[in-house]
Design a protein around this motif. Structure first.
Motif, PDB file in Angstrom:
ATOM      1  N   ASN A   1      42.686  20.872 109.121  1.00 17.39           N
ATOM      2  CA  ASN A   1      41.405  21.547 108.867  1.00 17.39           C
ATOM      3  C   ASN A   1      41.580  23.036 108.557  1.00 17.39           C
ATOM      4  O   ASN A   1      40.836  23.871 109.004  1.00 17.39           O
ATOM      5  CB  ASN A   1      40.468  21.364 110.068  1.00 17.39           C
ATOM      6  CG  ASN A   1      41.045  21.968 111.337  1.00 17.39           C
ATOM      7  OD1 ASN A   1      42.221  22.313 111.365  1.00 17.39           O
ATOM      8  ND2 ASN A   1      40.226  22.099 112.351  1.00 17.39           N
TER       9      ASN A   1
ATOM     10  N   GLU B   1      34.962  19.947 103.652  1.00 18.68           N
ATOM     11  CA  GLU B   1      34.842  18.796 104.536  1.00 18.68           C
ATOM     12  C   GLU B   1      35.391  17.529 103.879  1.00 18.68           C
ATOM     13  O   GLU B   1      36.066  16.720 104.512  1.00 18.68           O
ATOM     14  CB  GLU B   1      33.363  18.591 104.868  1.00 18.68           C
ATOM     15  CG  GLU B   1      33.124  17.926 106.197  1.00 18.68           C
ATOM     16  CD  GLU B   1      31.671  18.069 106.597  1.00 18.68           C
ATOM     17  OE1 GLU B   1      30.941  17.095 106.378  1.00 18.68           O
ATOM     18  OE2 GLU B   1      31.273  19.139 107.100  1.00 18.68           O
TER      19      GLU B   1
ATOM     20  N   ILE C   1      39.119  17.377 104.115  1.00 15.53           N
ATOM     21  CA  ILE C   1      39.587  17.067 105.468  1.00 15.53           C
ATOM     22  C   ILE C   1      39.414  15.571 105.746  1.00 15.53           C
ATOM     23  O   ILE C   1      40.277  14.937 106.317  1.00 15.53           O
ATOM     24  CB  ILE C   1      38.819  17.905 106.512  1.00 15.53           C
ATOM     25  CG1 ILE C   1      39.071  19.395 106.275  1.00 15.53           C
ATOM     26  CG2 ILE C   1      39.261  17.534 107.918  1.00 15.53           C
ATOM     27  CD1 ILE C   1      38.195  20.299 107.095  1.00 15.53           C
ATOM     28  N   ARG C   2      38.274  15.016 105.281  1.00 16.65           N
ATOM     29  CA  ARG C   2      38.045  13.583 105.480  1.00 16.65           C
ATOM     30  C   ARG C   2      39.133  12.758 104.792  1.00 16.65           C
ATOM     31  O   ARG C   2      39.665  11.796 105.352  1.00 16.65           O
ATOM     32  CB  ARG C   2      36.681  13.182 104.923  1.00 16.65           C
ATOM     33  CG  ARG C   2      35.572  13.394 105.912  1.00 16.65           C
ATOM     34  CD  ARG C   2      34.246  12.917 105.347  1.00 16.65           C
ATOM     35  NE  ARG C   2      33.153  13.653 105.965  1.00 16.65           N
ATOM     36  CZ  ARG C   2      32.681  13.390 107.187  1.00 16.65           C
ATOM     37  NH1 ARG C   2      33.218  12.436 107.904  1.00 16.65           N
ATOM     38  NH2 ARG C   2      31.688  14.099 107.672  1.00 16.65           N
TER      39      ARG C   2
ATOM     40  N   ALA D   1      42.285  13.043 106.710  1.00 15.29           N
ATOM     41  CA  ALA D   1      42.203  12.269 107.953  1.00 15.29           C
ATOM     42  C   ALA D   1      42.413  10.789 107.665  1.00 15.29           C
ATOM     43  O   ALA D   1      43.119  10.095 108.395  1.00 15.29           O
ATOM     44  CB  ALA D   1      40.849  12.502 108.615  1.00 15.29           C
ATOM     45  N   ASP D   2      41.808  10.307 106.557  1.00 17.82           N
ATOM     46  CA  ASP D   2      41.981   8.901 106.173  1.00 17.82           C
ATOM     47  C   ASP D   2      43.440   8.590 105.891  1.00 17.82           C
ATOM     48  O   ASP D   2      43.990   7.599 106.337  1.00 17.82           O
ATOM     49  CB  ASP D   2      41.164   8.602 104.905  1.00 17.82           C
ATOM     50  CG  ASP D   2      39.719   8.303 105.239  1.00 17.82           C
ATOM     51  OD1 ASP D   2      39.430   8.175 106.445  1.00 17.82           O
ATOM     52  OD2 ASP D   2      38.898   8.206 104.308  1.00 17.82           O
TER      53      ASP D   2
ATOM     54  N   GLU E   1      41.815  11.746 113.389  1.00 24.22           N
ATOM     55  CA  GLU E   1      40.392  11.975 113.554  1.00 24.22           C
ATOM     56  C   GLU E   1      39.947  13.093 112.631  1.00 24.22           C
ATOM     57  O   GLU E   1      40.674  14.063 112.408  1.00 24.22           O
ATOM     58  CB  GLU E   1      40.091  12.398 114.997  1.00 24.22           C
ATOM     59  CG  GLU E   1      39.960  11.274 115.984  1.00 24.22           C
ATOM     60  CD  GLU E   1      38.742  10.423 115.726  1.00 24.22           C
ATOM     61  OE1 GLU E   1      37.619  10.930 115.851  1.00 24.22           O
ATOM     62  OE2 GLU E   1      38.923   9.232 115.403  1.00 24.22           O
ATOM     63  N   PHE E   2      38.718  12.943 112.085  1.00 18.23           N
ATOM     64  CA  PHE E   2      38.144  14.036 111.305  1.00 18.23           C
ATOM     65  C   PHE E   2      37.780  15.183 112.235  1.00 18.23           C
ATOM     66  O   PHE E   2      37.320  14.979 113.344  1.00 18.23           O
ATOM     67  CB  PHE E   2      36.894  13.548 110.586  1.00 18.23           C
ATOM     68  CG  PHE E   2      36.076  14.663 109.989  1.00 18.23           C
ATOM     69  CD1 PHE E   2      36.441  15.228 108.776  1.00 18.23           C
ATOM     70  CD2 PHE E   2      34.970  15.166 110.658  1.00 18.23           C
ATOM     71  CE1 PHE E   2      35.714  16.266 108.241  1.00 18.23           C
ATOM     72  CE2 PHE E   2      34.234  16.212 110.117  1.00 18.23           C
ATOM     73  CZ  PHE E   2      34.611  16.759 108.912  1.00 18.23           C
ATOM     74  N   LYS E   3      38.053  16.395 111.807  1.00 14.32           N
ATOM     75  CA  LYS E   3      37.579  17.536 112.588  1.00 14.32           C
ATOM     76  C   LYS E   3      37.029  18.583 111.630  1.00 14.32           C
ATOM     77  O   LYS E   3      37.493  18.683 110.491  1.00 14.32           O
ATOM     78  CB  LYS E   3      38.690  18.124 113.452  1.00 14.32           C
ATOM     79  CG  LYS E   3      39.998  18.357 112.737  1.00 14.32           C
ATOM     80  CD  LYS E   3      41.002  19.018 113.636  1.00 14.32           C
ATOM     81  CE  LYS E   3      41.868  18.012 114.368  1.00 14.32           C
ATOM     82  NZ  LYS E   3      42.944  18.638 115.122  1.00 14.32           N
TER      83      LYS E   3
END
Lengths: 183, 107
Positions: free
Chosen positions: A69, A76, A79-80, A83-84, A89-91
């Motif tokens: 992040n 955002e 970051i998603r 994370a995928d 985890e998304f933060k």
């Protein structure tokens, strides 16, 4: 019976040789994970994450040195995706590194530009065309909106202009489903 | 076949940008590249060696300079402002001129 054995053995040898050859001939250079992370990053080369460009940041994420992040231009959505990819985890974006802004490009005020080349030296993507005592111009399709050229300008002639959403620049937004009403 | 090099020729206007990709023989010069790009025909107001200077990646070069692979030939436009006047004006307004990095004095 013997012929069958011989044929199978021959096939095994040929395929084995072919696989061995392929593994040497088509060896993947570099870490594929770094490439995948780099592909998600916005390639602004702005350095807001604390690394000297998107590739070094990708390297740092892959090595577990950096968190996912730290990239304000990626926002955002970026970051998603990270994370995928990494199964984490998304933060939310860390404020330490900046805030997400709409994509902008630099524009040079031609009435004030003195042709000092300082912005050209700062540009990480060669998006500014110009030379000493010649007019400097931002080539918009190349500009990543990293803002690194704004600070060096001695006459403050560079402004960041948000890119209007057109048919060419429109992108699918990440679907947001509100589960609970916001207070 | 003779050796070929990939070069780009660019001419940037505030609202329009031209970027022409070319494949030229290795011995081509800056002038050859600009000639081959066809930008002179599209922008008749370009006056090479008079009003418009040329360069490669922000370094001024002469028209007979040799090219290397992946060079970007840039056609520049003259300044509108007079650097001396701009500096003078800023000094009168009490603004500080900063040099690269932008740390020298807040205005």
């Amino acid at each position: 019976m013997l012929t069958a054995l011989l044929i199978m053995a021959a096939i095994a040898l040929v395929l084995g040789a072919a696989l061995g050859f392929a593994s040497i001939r088509f060896k993947v250079v570099g870490d594929p994970l770094v490439e995948k992370i780099d592909a998600i990053l916005p390639q602004t080369q702005c350095g807001q994450c604390g690394y000297p460009g998107c590739k070094p940041y990708a390297q740092a994420i892959a090595n577990g040195e950096a968190d996912i992040n730290q990239c304000p231009p990626g926002g955002e959505e970026g970051i998603r995706k990270l994370a995928d990819l990494l199964g984490r985890e998304f933060k939310p974006l860390s404020e330490e590194f900046g805030v997400e802004k709409p994509k902008a490009v630099a524009r040079i005020d031609e009435q004030t530009c003195i042709g000092c080349t300082l912005c050209i030296q700062a540009c990480p993507v060669d998006a500014i065309v110009g030379a000493a005592k010649q007019m400097h111009t931002v080539v918009e399709p190349l500009c990543t909106g990293c803002e690194l050229c704004v600070a060096p300008c001695p006459v403050d002639c560079i402004t960041m202009e948000p890119v209007a959403e057109t048919v060419e620049t429109w992108k699918w937004k990440y679907p947001v489903i509100e589960i609970r009403k916001r207070a | 076949m003779a050796e070929m090099i990939n070069v780009e020729v660019t001419y940037a206007l505030p609202q329009r940008h031209e970027l022409v990709k070319l494949v030229l023989p290795a011995e081509a010069t800056v002038a050859d590249a600009i000639e081959a790009s066809g930008l002179l025909a599209r922008y008749p107001d370009i006056e090479l060696d008079k009003r418009n200077k040329v360069g490669i990646f922000a370094k001024l070069v002469r028209l007979d300079a040799a090219l290397r692979d992946r060079d970007r030939v840039e056609i520049y436009r003259p300044l509108i402002a007079d650097p001396k006047l701009v500096r003078k004006k800023r000094a009168e307004e009490g603004k500080v001129m900063k040099k690269g990095g932008g740390e020298a004095g807040e205005d």
